[in-house]
Design a protein around this motif. Structure first.
Motif, mmCIF file in Angstrom:
data_model
loop_
_atom_site.group_PDB
_atom_site.id
_atom_site.type_symbol
_atom_site.label_atom_id
_atom_site.label_comp_id
_atom_site.label_asym_id
_atom_site.label_seq_id
_atom_site.Cartn_x
_atom_site.Cartn_y
_atom_site.Cartn_z
ATOM 1 N N VAL A 1 55.352 -52.237 -0.119
ATOM 2 C CA VAL A 1 54.130 -53.026 -0.368
ATOM 3 C C VAL A 1 54.040 -52.701 -1.772
ATOM 4 O O VAL A 1 53.675 -51.422 -2.046
ATOM 5 N N THR A 2 53.871 -53.810 -2.635
ATOM 6 C CA THR A 2 53.580 -53.580 -4.198
ATOM 7 C C THR A 2 52.149 -54.039 -4.392
ATOM 8 O O THR A 2 51.721 -55.118 -4.072
ATOM 9 N N GLY A 3 51.386 -53.087 -5.053
ATOM 10 C CA GLY A 3 50.093 -53.648 -5.642
ATOM 11 C C GLY A 3 50.112 -53.491 -7.156
ATOM 12 O O GLY A 3 49.173 -53.802 -7.856
ATOM 13 N N GLU A 4 51.255 -53.041 -7.712
ATOM 14 C CA GLU A 4 51.282 -53.039 -9.132
ATOM 15 C C GLU A 4 52.046 -53.842 -9.822
ATOM 16 O O GLU A 4 51.905 -54.208 -10.809
ATOM 17 N N GLU A 5 53.340 -54.117 -9.416
ATOM 18 C CA GLU A 5 54.545 -55.021 -9.813
ATOM 19 C C GLU A 5 54.672 -56.318 -8.985
ATOM 20 O O GLU A 5 54.099 -56.248 -7.800
ATOM 21 N N SER A 6 54.801 -57.379 -9.602
ATOM 22 C CA SER A 6 55.151 -58.599 -8.837
ATOM 23 C C SER A 6 56.380 -58.422 -8.243
ATOM 24 O O SER A 6 57.248 -57.455 -8.334
ATOM 25 N N LEU A 7 56.484 -59.483 -7.313
ATOM 26 C CA LEU A 7 57.929 -59.503 -6.464
ATOM 27 C C LEU A 7 58.927 -59.765 -7.462
ATOM 28 O O LEU A 7 59.848 -59.148 -7.231
ATOM 29 N N GLN A 8 58.947 -60.283 -8.384
ATOM 30 C CA GLN A 8 59.891 -60.501 -9.451
ATOM 31 C C GLN A 8 60.260 -59.543 -10.156
ATOM 32 O O GLN A 8 61.391 -59.061 -10.316
ATOM 33 N N GLN A 9 59.151 -58.534 -10.441
ATOM 34 C CA GLN A 9 59.501 -57.230 -10.943
ATOM 35 C C GLN A 9 60.524 -56.470 -10.320
ATOM 36 O O GLN A 9 61.259 -55.532 -10.626
ATOM 37 N N ARG B 1 61.928 -55.526 3.031
ATOM 38 C CA ARG B 1 60.988 -56.682 3.026
ATOM 39 C C ARG B 1 60.042 -56.201 1.962
ATOM 40 O O ARG B 1 59.770 -54.872 1.834
ATOM 41 N N VAL B 2 59.779 -57.047 0.938
ATOM 42 C CA VAL B 2 58.669 -56.750 0.079
ATOM 43 C C VAL B 2 57.404 -57.546 0.254
ATOM 44 O O VAL B 2 57.558 -58.851 0.693
ATOM 45 N N LEU B 3 56.340 -56.863 -0.102
ATOM 46 C CA LEU B 3 55.116 -57.661 0.249
ATOM 47 C C LEU B 3 54.209 -57.132 -1.007
ATOM 48 O O LEU B 3 53.877 -56.115 -1.378
ATOM 49 N N ALA B 4 53.477 -58.274 -1.700
ATOM 50 C CA ALA B 4 52.504 -58.086 -2.682
ATOM 51 C C ALA B 4 51.142 -57.945 -2.094
ATOM 52 O O ALA B 4 50.741 -59.050 -1.737
ATOM 53 N N ILE C 1 56.954 -47.869 5.838
ATOM 54 C CA ILE C 1 56.260 -48.345 5.078
ATOM 55 C C ILE C 1 56.024 -47.779 3.588
ATOM 56 O O ILE C 1 55.587 -46.308 3.782
ATOM 57 N N ILE C 2 56.057 -48.305 2.666
ATOM 58 C CA ILE C 2 55.720 -47.478 1.375
ATOM 59 C C ILE C 2 54.617 -48.600 0.451
ATOM 60 O O ILE C 2 54.595 -49.573 0.508
ATOM 61 N N ALA C 3 53.578 -47.894 0.215
ATOM 62 C CA ALA C 3 52.545 -48.423 -0.402
ATOM 63 C C ALA C 3 52.274 -48.014 -1.827
ATOM 64 O O ALA C 3 52.031 -46.876 -1.980
ATOM 65 N N ASP C 4 52.528 -48.814 -2.897
ATOM 66 C CA ASP C 4 52.593 -48.397 -4.277
ATOM 67 C C ASP C 4 51.726 -49.231 -5.170
ATOM 68 O O ASP C 4 52.360 -50.409 -5.157
ATOM 69 N N SER C 5 50.617 -48.888 -5.327
ATOM 70 C CA SER C 5 50.285 -47.360 -5.368
ATOM 71 C C SER C 5 48.958 -47.424 -4.605
ATOM 72 O O SER C 5 48.335 -48.380 -4.293
ATOM 73 N N ILE C 6 48.684 -46.171 -4.089
ATOM 74 C CA ILE C 6 47.301 -46.012 -3.411
ATOM 75 C C ILE C 6 46.086 -46.435 -4.215
ATOM 76 O O ILE C 6 44.959 -46.838 -3.740
ATOM 77 N N GLN C 7 46.277 -46.254 -5.585
ATOM 78 C CA GLN C 7 45.136 -46.375 -6.467
ATOM 79 C C GLN C 7 44.814 -47.805 -6.661
ATOM 80 O O GLN C 7 43.715 -48.310 -7.147
ATOM 81 N N THR C 8 45.786 -49.025 -6.116
ATOM 82 C CA THR C 8 45.463 -50.258 -6.304
ATOM 83 C C THR C 8 45.032 -50.941 -4.862
ATOM 84 O O THR C 8 44.592 -52.089 -4.919
ATOM 85 N N MET C 9 45.103 -50.027 -3.985
ATOM 86 C CA MET C 9 44.627 -50.404 -2.638
ATOM 87 C C MET C 9 42.972 -50.416 -2.355
ATOM 88 O O MET C 9 42.360 -49.677 -3.022
ATOM 89 N N PHE C 10 42.627 -51.445 -1.325
ATOM 90 C CA PHE C 10 41.052 -51.499 -1.329
ATOM 91 C C PHE C 10 40.865 -51.661 0.252
ATOM 92 O O PHE C 10 41.721 -52.303 0.838
ATOM 93 N N ARG C 11 39.805 -51.367 0.517
ATOM 94 C CA ARG C 11 39.065 -51.913 1.691
ATOM 95 C C ARG C 11 37.868 -52.753 1.566
ATOM 96 O O ARG C 11 36.920 -52.378 0.661
ATOM 97 N N PRO C 12 37.927 -54.177 1.867
ATOM 98 C CA PRO C 12 36.773 -54.983 1.466
ATOM 99 C C PRO C 12 35.458 -54.560 1.717
ATOM 100 O O PRO C 12 34.536 -55.030 0.933
ATOM 101 N N ALA C 13 35.158 -53.785 2.724
ATOM 102 C CA ALA C 13 33.972 -53.435 3.102
ATOM 103 C C ALA C 13 33.363 -52.424 1.996
ATOM 104 O O ALA C 13 32.076 -52.229 2.093
ATOM 105 N N ILE C 14 33.930 -51.782 1.260
ATOM 106 C CA ILE C 14 33.709 -51.165 0.292
ATOM 107 C C ILE C 14 33.395 -51.453 -1.037
ATOM 108 O O ILE C 14 34.388 -52.417 -1.684
ATOM 109 N N GLU C 15 32.388 -51.239 -1.690
ATOM 110 C CA GLU C 15 31.949 -52.259 -3.079
ATOM 111 C C GLU C 15 32.605 -51.514 -4.212
ATOM 112 O O GLU C 15 32.820 -52.354 -5.179
ATOM 113 N N SER C 16 32.872 -50.136 -4.250
ATOM 114 C CA SER C 16 33.623 -49.581 -5.454
ATOM 115 C C SER C 16 34.840 -50.355 -5.656
ATOM 116 O O SER C 16 35.448 -50.825 -4.822
ATOM 117 N N ALA C 17 35.109 -49.944 -6.852
ATOM 118 C CA ALA C 17 36.527 -50.714 -7.535
ATOM 119 C C ALA C 17 37.731 -49.868 -6.779
ATOM 120 O O ALA C 17 37.718 -48.777 -6.591
#
Ligand code: TYD
Ligand code: MG
Length: 457
Positions: free
Chosen positions: A124-132, A148-151, A170-186
């Motif tokens: 799972v990528t939150g930093e790079e696009s699938l193309q990258q 399998r790759v998931l953006a 499962i690989i989540a890259d990176s945790i700094q890009t992940m969020f939960r909608p219920a939480i308002e902070s960035a």
């Protein structure tokens, strides 16, 4: 789900119900920021508990009756990684892979995926696009069958994807890009990092699938959203190295499923990370043998001995206070060695700058390197080179004695294997060796006698 407002220190993760200018926990100023905390209702939190753990009372079981499940580990086949993990990936475990940006975390994870084709890896990528990701994968030239790759950056969506039988690791890259909608902070804030990681952790445990979180390290050397994350996860792997060197060291800062002493050594090359199975040879390959101010030491990194060059530069100071610098070595340890050299050898180091460096960007915390550090310093001070085939092993005590060290046989074996013919070691360690096998060994009791034998005129 209920939310409430709290104030969280962005430095140490401490939370308080009220704002303050200075964090009561770490003492940093202006780090407390407003965040929302998700309060899971009792019903939700019970639902996410693994089936084998309920809130009802557990019965004690006989240890003998617990069947050991050897299928719990997935071997990646990357020996250097499997060793640091404690013998492969534990199913249902959550591992944080931390390191500076650009050090090679994503590359390592992608290479791991190439080895896990039978295990249904999901990147799972939150930093790079699938193309990258695709172009990086092609550059690595590996077989990515089954990957399998998931953006996606919404942690709740990632959990949904994890439920699929097509997601095994499962690989989540990176945790700094992940969020939960219920939480308002960035994304990237302590609250988001903590809550996203906690959610993925619960999913890892309930679904019994291993999860890797990639995390960037802040300039202070901590993983953003720091301590909280370290408590949540089972294993913390640190990927280290100087960017100017191509070596990368993987170490476990925490490991619920193995030792934290092991290291993995890699080299970043054109086609990705290469395993270094003979680190001593690599670390010694650019040695400056024959130059003054260098010495070879035998350090233990986990269960492996590692021969490394120590470099020292001692020059007359042009300031009132002489400079001291230690790279790859504990600064206080260096000061102690300098004090012993002044007092026991009468070396006038007070008017000299002293720089000590462990070659190859390594960091050594093994006291057995003391003798080699002292020898490199004296060698530079006197401008006398240490004979090239010499290895120094020994901890230095405050009275100038050379103290015994652990794992002496392994250190000596490694030195002999690499062709070193003079091995200085603590006298107290000599009884470990048979009379017949001591031709290369030179026992040392006092630092003075030891150093005179390698850098005396
Ligand atoms: P990367 O894995 O993106 O680092 P991180 O995820 O920790 O930020 O590594 C990026 C660096 O590695 C980049 O500077 C390029 C270099 N690199 C190579 O030298 N060779 C390679 O085959 C790859 C894929 C990257
Ligand atoms: Mg990356």
């Amino acid at each position: 789900m209920k939310t409430k407002t709290i104030y969280a220190c962005q430095n140490c993760g401490f939370t308080a119900p009220r704002w303050s200018g200075k964090c009561p926990s770490c003492g940093e100023w202006n780090t407390m920021t407003e965040e929302t905390q998700v309060k899971e209702s009792a019903a939700t939190s019970r639902r996410v508990l693994p089936e084998n753990r309920t809130t009802t009372r557990q019965k004690p079981v006989l240890l003998d009756e617990i069947v050991q499940n050897n299928e719990e580990r997935i071997m990646t086949g990357i020996v250097e990684l499997d060793r640091v993990l404690g013998g492969g990936i534990m199913r249902g475990s959550i591992t944080l892979v931390g390191g500076d940006p650009g050090i090679g975390k994503s590359t390592l994870m992608l290479q791991m995926c190439a080895r896990l084709s039978g295990e249904q890896p999901l990147y799972v990528t939150g930093e790079e696009s699938l193309q990258q990701i695709k172009s990086r994968a092609s550059r690595l030239g590996l077989d990515f069958t089954g990957l399998r790759v998931l953006a996606e950056t919404n942690a709740e969506e990632i959990v949904e994807a994890m439920r699929s039988p097509e997601a095994g690791v499962i690989i989540a890259d990176s945790i700094q890009t992940m969020f939960r909608p219920a939480i308002e902070s960035a994304p990237g804030s302590v609250a988001q990092v903590r809550e996203s990681a906690a959610l993925l952790m619960q999913a890892a445990k309930t679904l019994h699938k291993p999860v890797f979180l990639v995390g960037h390290v802040t300039k202070e050397g901590t993983i953003a959203g720091p301590k909280v994350l370290e408590h949540i996860v089972d294993t913390v792997l640190q990927f280290e190295g100087e960017r100017i060197y191509s070596y990368r060291i993987l170490r476990a800062a925490k490991n619920r499923y193995g030792s934290t002493n092991e290291i993995g050594v890699f080299e970043m090359s054109e086609d990705g990370l290469r395993e270094v199975s003979n680190p001593s040879e690599v670390f010694l390959s650019q040695r400056n043998a024959g130059e003054s101010g260098t010495a070879v030491v035998a350090a233990m990194e986990g269960s492996r001995p590692l021969l490394v060059e120590v470099q020292a530069l001692v020059t007359p100071t042009s300031y009132n206070v002489p400079q001291r610098s230690a790279t790859g070595l504990d600064y206080r340890r260096l000061q102690m060695i300098l004090a012993v050299l002044e007092k026991r050898l009468g070396l006038a180091l007070g008017k000299h700058d002293v720089f000590v460096n462990i070659a190859g960007g390594l960091r050594l915390d093994d006291p057995a390197v003391d003798l080699g550090v002292a020898a490199a310093i004296v060698s530079s001070f006197r401008d006398v080179a240490i004979q090239a085939e010499t290895v120094l092993i020994g901890e230095i005590g405050l009275t100038g004695e050379v103290r015994a060290v652990v794992s002496i046989e392994q250190r000596v074996n490694e030195a002999q294997k690499l062709g070193f013919t003079t091995i200085l070691l603590p006298e107290a360690n000599m009884k470990r060796f048979n009379k017949g096998s001591t031709t290369h060994l030179k026992p040392a009791e006092r630092i003075l006698q030891a150093l005179l034998s390698v850098v005396g005129e």
